[in-house]
Design a protein around this motif. Structure first.
Motif, mmCIF file in Angstrom:
data_model
loop_
_atom_site.group_PDB
_atom_site.id
_atom_site.type_symbol
_atom_site.label_atom_id
_atom_site.label_comp_id
_atom_site.label_asym_id
_atom_site.label_seq_id
_atom_site.Cartn_x
_atom_site.Cartn_y
_atom_site.Cartn_z
ATOM 1 N N GLY A 1 15.622 -56.582 -46.051
ATOM 2 C CA GLY A 1 16.347 -58.046 -46.871
ATOM 3 C C GLY A 1 14.983 -59.278 -47.452
ATOM 4 N N ALA A 2 15.422 -60.198 -47.430
ATOM 5 C CA ALA A 2 14.860 -61.437 -48.280
ATOM 6 C C ALA A 2 13.150 -61.912 -47.081
ATOM 7 C CB ALA A 2 15.290 -62.750 -48.417
ATOM 8 N N GLY A 3 13.960 -61.539 -46.166
ATOM 9 C CA GLY A 3 12.727 -61.535 -44.813
ATOM 10 C C GLY A 3 10.865 -60.163 -44.888
ATOM 11 N N GLY A 4 11.686 -59.086 -45.769
ATOM 12 C CA GLY A 4 10.195 -58.451 -45.415
ATOM 13 C C GLY A 4 10.582 -57.271 -44.202
ATOM 14 N N TRP A 5 9.658 -56.653 -44.601
ATOM 15 C CA TRP A 5 8.737 -55.526 -43.122
ATOM 16 C C TRP A 5 8.254 -56.601 -42.148
ATOM 17 C CZ3 TRP A 5 9.553 -52.418 -40.725
ATOM 18 C CH2 TRP A 5 8.406 -50.918 -39.847
ATOM 19 N N ASN B 1 11.345 -57.753 -35.365
ATOM 20 C CA ASN B 1 13.031 -57.600 -35.058
ATOM 21 C C ASN B 1 14.405 -57.202 -36.832
ATOM 22 O OD1 ASN B 1 12.474 -58.443 -32.239
ATOM 23 N ND2 ASN B 1 12.001 -60.669 -33.655
ATOM 24 N N VAL B 2 12.705 -56.125 -37.309
ATOM 25 C CA VAL B 2 13.890 -55.212 -37.906
ATOM 26 C C VAL B 2 14.801 -53.776 -37.659
ATOM 27 C CG1 VAL B 2 12.607 -56.018 -39.962
ATOM 28 C CG2 VAL B 2 11.875 -53.810 -38.840
ATOM 29 N N ALA B 3 14.774 -53.461 -36.346
ATOM 30 C CA ALA B 3 14.997 -51.982 -35.614
ATOM 31 C C ALA B 3 16.766 -51.720 -36.492
ATOM 32 C CB ALA B 3 14.627 -52.026 -34.931
ATOM 33 N N THR B 4 17.420 -53.565 -36.436
ATOM 34 C CA THR B 4 19.232 -52.454 -36.782
ATOM 35 C C THR B 4 19.335 -53.224 -38.036
ATOM 36 O OG1 THR B 4 19.119 -55.195 -36.600
ATOM 37 C CG2 THR B 4 19.507 -53.904 -34.337
ATOM 38 N N TRP B 5 18.048 -53.299 -38.938
ATOM 39 C CA TRP B 5 18.180 -53.576 -40.515
ATOM 40 C C TRP B 5 19.377 -52.462 -40.785
ATOM 41 C CZ3 TRP B 5 16.452 -50.718 -44.819
ATOM 42 C CH2 TRP B 5 17.184 -50.940 -45.800
ATOM 43 N N CYS C 1 5.399 -52.867 -33.468
ATOM 44 C CA CYS C 1 6.281 -51.705 -32.963
ATOM 45 C C CYS C 1 6.779 -52.202 -31.826
ATOM 46 C CB CYS C 1 5.311 -50.412 -33.441
ATOM 47 S SG CYS C 1 6.566 -49.000 -33.049
ATOM 48 N N GLN C 2 6.334 -52.227 -30.174
ATOM 49 C CA GLN C 2 6.970 -52.640 -29.234
ATOM 50 C C GLN C 2 7.649 -53.763 -29.327
ATOM 51 O OE1 GLN C 2 3.814 -51.517 -29.659
ATOM 52 N NE2 GLN C 2 3.004 -50.141 -28.901
ATOM 53 N N SER C 3 7.799 -54.846 -30.567
ATOM 54 C CA SER C 3 8.252 -56.405 -30.568
ATOM 55 C C SER C 3 8.944 -55.794 -31.909
ATOM 56 C CB SER C 3 7.611 -57.292 -31.418
ATOM 57 O OG SER C 3 6.444 -57.285 -30.240
ATOM 58 N N GLY C 4 9.782 -54.772 -32.074
ATOM 59 C CA GLY C 4 10.719 -54.435 -32.714
ATOM 60 C C GLY C 4 10.117 -54.510 -34.634
ATOM 61 N N MET C 5 9.088 -54.217 -34.716
ATOM 62 C CA MET C 5 9.023 -53.911 -36.441
ATOM 63 C C MET C 5 9.136 -51.946 -36.353
ATOM 64 S SD MET C 5 6.203 -56.066 -38.006
ATOM 65 C CE MET C 5 6.238 -55.687 -39.434
#
Length: 124
Positions: free
Chosen positions: A35-39, A42-46, A113-117
């Protein structure tokens, strides 16, 4: 008379083709990852709650000095390690067309990636 009928059939077929092509173009959607926050982290649930189709486009907006996007397989997604030959995107405004099935993406910067990216997007 038969030549006129042939022209009419050809015209109808051409209209049907144009409508079919237009329908396909209208069907594809564009999604901005995160969304507005981008890549970012913590986007894994997007992707949850969204309905994706093959041909849809994901837009990854990010700062290319601190992030990237790597298209990976399921193993790469789970391990946060890009397999040899994986496509790396690094423009900061990447547009990636989804293919049918699950599409996996991670950030290749250390620890990201390990931090949810990372995201897994299923396209019908």
């Amino acid at each position: 008379m038969s030549q006129g009928r042939g022209s009419a059939v050809a015209a109808v077929m051409m209209v049907c083709l144009v409508v079919a092509l237009h329908y396909e173009v209208v069907e594809a959607a564009t999604y901005t990852v995160g969304g507005a926050g981008g890549w970012t982290f913590n986007v894994a649930t997007w992707p949850k709650g969204k309905r994706f189709r093959a041909g849809d486009t994901l837009v990854f907006n990010y700062n290319p000095t601190v992030h990237n996007v790597i298209a990976v397989n399921k193993a790469g997604y789970g391990s946060c390690v890009a397999p040899r030959g994986a496509k790396v995107y690094k423009t900061g405004k990447d547009q990636i067309k989804l293919v049918k099935g699950t599409n996996f993406f991670i950030c290749g910067f250390a620890g990201h990636c390990q931090s949810g990216m990372k995201i897994a997007v299923n396209a019908l």
